[in-house]
Design a protein around this motif. Sequence first.
Motif, PDB file in Angstrom:
ATOM      1  N   LEU A 386      13.343 -39.022 -13.097  1.00 38.58           N
ATOM      2  CA  LEU A 386      12.992 -38.645 -11.721  1.00 38.58           C
ATOM      3  C   LEU A 386      14.106 -37.798 -11.104  1.00 38.58           C
ATOM      4  N   SER A 387      15.347 -38.242 -11.280  1.00 38.28           N
ATOM      5  CA  SER A 387      16.484 -37.521 -10.709  1.00 38.28           C
ATOM      6  C   SER A 387      16.623 -36.127 -11.326  1.00 38.28           C
ATOM      7  N   GLU A 388      16.492 -36.047 -12.649  1.00 38.57           N
ATOM      8  CA  GLU A 388      16.598 -34.744 -13.305  1.00 38.57           C
ATOM      9  C   GLU A 388      15.470 -33.814 -12.867  1.00 38.57           C
ATOM     10  N   SER A 389      14.301 -34.379 -12.624  1.00 43.10           N
ATOM     11  CA  SER A 389      13.178 -33.558 -12.162  1.00 43.10           C
ATOM     12  C   SER A 389      13.481 -32.943 -10.799  1.00 43.10           C
ATOM     13  N   ILE A 390      14.091 -33.736  -9.901  1.00 42.75           N
ATOM     14  CA  ILE A 390      14.471 -33.222  -8.576  1.00 42.75           C
ATOM     15  C   ILE A 390      15.502 -32.101  -8.725  1.00 42.75           C
ATOM     16  N   ILE A 391      16.490 -32.328  -9.583  1.00 42.22           N
ATOM     17  CA  ILE A 391      17.544 -31.328  -9.798  1.00 42.22           C
ATOM     18  C   ILE A 391      16.944 -30.008 -10.269  1.00 42.22           C
ATOM     19  N   SER A 392      16.016 -30.105 -11.224  1.00 44.89           N
ATOM     20  CA  SER A 392      15.419 -28.907 -11.795  1.00 44.89           C
ATOM     21  C   SER A 392      14.485 -28.202 -10.806  1.00 44.89           C
ATOM     22  N   PHE A 393      13.597 -28.960 -10.163  1.00 48.38           N
ATOM     23  CA  PHE A 393      12.584 -28.358  -9.291  1.00 48.38           C
ATOM     24  C   PHE A 393      13.216 -27.640  -8.106  1.00 48.38           C
ATOM     25  N   PHE A 394      14.255 -28.239  -7.522  1.00 47.39           N
ATOM     26  CA  PHE A 394      14.865 -27.654  -6.329  1.00 47.39           C
ATOM     27  C   PHE A 394      16.030 -26.716  -6.660  1.00 47.39           C
ATOM     28  N   GLY A 395      16.238 -26.429  -7.921  1.00 47.23           N
ATOM     29  CA  GLY A 395      17.238 -25.432  -8.310  1.00 47.23           C
ATOM     30  C   GLY A 395      18.671 -25.855  -8.102  1.00 47.23           C
ATOM     31  N   LEU A 396      18.950 -27.172  -8.218  1.00 41.23           N
ATOM     32  CA  LEU A 396      20.325 -27.643  -8.024  1.00 41.23           C
ATOM     33  C   LEU A 396      21.174 -27.503  -9.280  1.00 41.23           C
TER      34      LEU A 396
END
Length: 781
Positions: A386-396
């Motif tokens: 879940l955390s990695e998905s947020i990082i990837s989707f929002f371009g972090l």
Amino acid sequence: TSRVDSALADGLSSKVKSLVDYYTDGISSYNEATIVLRDIYMAAILGDVAHAVKVLTNAENSFVLADTGDMLMNVIGNDQTPFIYEKTGNEYNVFMIDEFQDTSTIQYRNFKPLLENSIAQGYNSIVAGDVKQSIYRWRNGEWSILGRLLESDFTEERVRDEPLTTNWRSLPEIVKFNNTLFTVLPGIIDRYPEFNGSLDKLADVYVNVVQSVPNDKKGGYIRIENVSSEDNDSRKKDGFKKKILSFLPEIIKQCQDDGYRASDIGILVRFKSEATEILDYLNRYSASISEDEGKRYNFNLLSADSLIVGNSDAVRFIVAAMKRIIDSDDSINRGEMLRYYHLTGLRGGGESVISFSLVGELEQKYFPLGYGEFLLSIKSRPLFTLSESIISFFGLNGEGSDVAAIGFFQDQVLKYMNENGSDLKGFIAWWEDEGSEQEIELSGEQDAIRIMTIHKAKGLQFKIVLVPFISWQFTPKTKGENFIWVLPDKEPLSIIGAFPVKYNKEMQGTGFERYYNSELWSSYLDNINLLYVAFTRAEERLYGFTFPRNKNEAGAILFSTLSASSSDLDIQTNNEMMVNLPDFLLSGGNVYEQGVKHRNSGAASAEMLLNADYPVFGGENRLRLRFSGGSLLRLDEEKGLSKAYYGTVLHDILGNIIVEDDIQGAVDSAVNDGLLPIGGAEETVEKIRKMISGPLTKEWFAPGAEVLTEPEILAGDGEIRRPDRVVIRNNQATVIDYKFGGERSEHLNQIKYYKSLLTGLGYQVKMAALWYVEQDKIVEV
């Protein structure tokens, strides 16, 4: 006149004398009572808090960790061979105690029997420390234990004092400067009127300050500047600080032009707030320089605040996104998401003030398309995914992101999952309670300028040291909450025992005066020691700035020492490792400059290989993390799962099911964790639904009961036992243990033992059952 003479003859003189004597005898006690009464309510509250803590710890059969030293001291008493050390089961003959100048009185009383016993048996022990670096009095560190008490507690034949007279850290000019400064400075302060008649002498503490250097060392450079300006703003504290801050980038660039790396530079401050000011200023400066300067100079910074993972805007955004998944209607959290998204620096146009009524509009404007559906779609994923998905989707995870903080955060996510499972709400609670305060672990070779307090710098060294704000007070604070403990020695105040009072000049002329004088002297020692620790961190260059506003500030005391003639003070400085300080004063006495700046002659450090971004791998072909060795028993997915492995997976899934509605989520988690192939998810869901549809099993998974999955029970033999499931309904307990193989006699013994354990805990056990899941067979006990 005749009437006055008559009154005097009639006894007025003796009455006046009696009145003066009464005042003289009583004013001290009156002032003491006034001082105590002023803070008596605060002391009463402290007493109530201490009592409440004691009651609580006694009820829980525990104690406050800070009381360990007192407890040991009370147990040890005055025994020469305290049994507590004998009972540890280990025997040590030789002891080495480092940083002994920071030892407290209680700690020393606990160490002392060990040292005495070691010496009595003919062994030698080592106590290492430097009273000049005693800067932890606020933690009860007591320099006099090393400075005096050891020699008085042990006979001269049993103690050998060996000063380390060679400085292997700093270049000669640095050593000469510190040798002279810290020989002269204590002597000057000892002459202050307030220390007349004091038996303690600062010069005695610094008696062994002079050091030599190896013959092959040459050079060194010192520059201390007393900042002044005709600008009215610069005469204020903030104005002085702004001017000093403007000097720092040029010094940093000059040092890097001379061959030094960013990691060779340490910036030391007295207070954490000053570190934050410097960090903010240099970050803004770094962002404003040209692209060419950015390539030429390294302004990477490390400070205590920058290493706190919870201070990273990227990490704050990830956590806010997690909260949004839990509650999508929380306007405050949605505003935080927007704020931290812009503060990451990856998106422009962030509003300084976010109106709740505009949150939805601003999300549509700035967040990637489809963000709402995306957050809903990842809700059931394991924490790490879940955390990695947020990082990837929002371009972090792009270049320029806070790679160190994001990587460390993900490490903490994995650690939490290993210990607590993939519970998003639980993780958020843990993160806010303690996780966010953890420091990012970085390589010691990180090429960045260090910004830290002098206390943190103790024991470290840097080729170049900058001390920008030499402005702290040498005298104790007389405003605010500066309390010291006093012990009244006259009735009625002596009845109350030790008592905290505010430090101020009202203590002079009372029975508390000795405490006032002791605190004043100790404060001067603390602050000289701070200056000593700061200045002796430098290997090759030392820069300092002062902006003295009163005579009791470090800057004023420092420059009064730099301008003092050693001969006038009757202080010997004819040693070849000392200098005459006034010879190096320039600019009307406002700049001290000694030595010559040389290029860095040390070998260049190897370039660090650092990730420029945080790689994220998505899709179904990504590597899946295994959190248990049992997963190694599985076969490849084309041949299906081994029976033993599939039983293990089902066991784990059942452990995550409280009621029937939890089945789908538990199976999805097993798939996301890589424990179960995607193709087997639907079949497993149907299989479990069928398994728990029987008359007994349906009751075990029905709503309305308290369910404990794998609860830990401490057995009488000291071992932990974990039945698979305990269902408590209407004050009656049912204990169930899952089995995925054939029936065995020891299974019955095991479930009977679980039943007896629950009975011993006071539960009325309605049923104890073995559930042979694959056979769909239940054996009741």
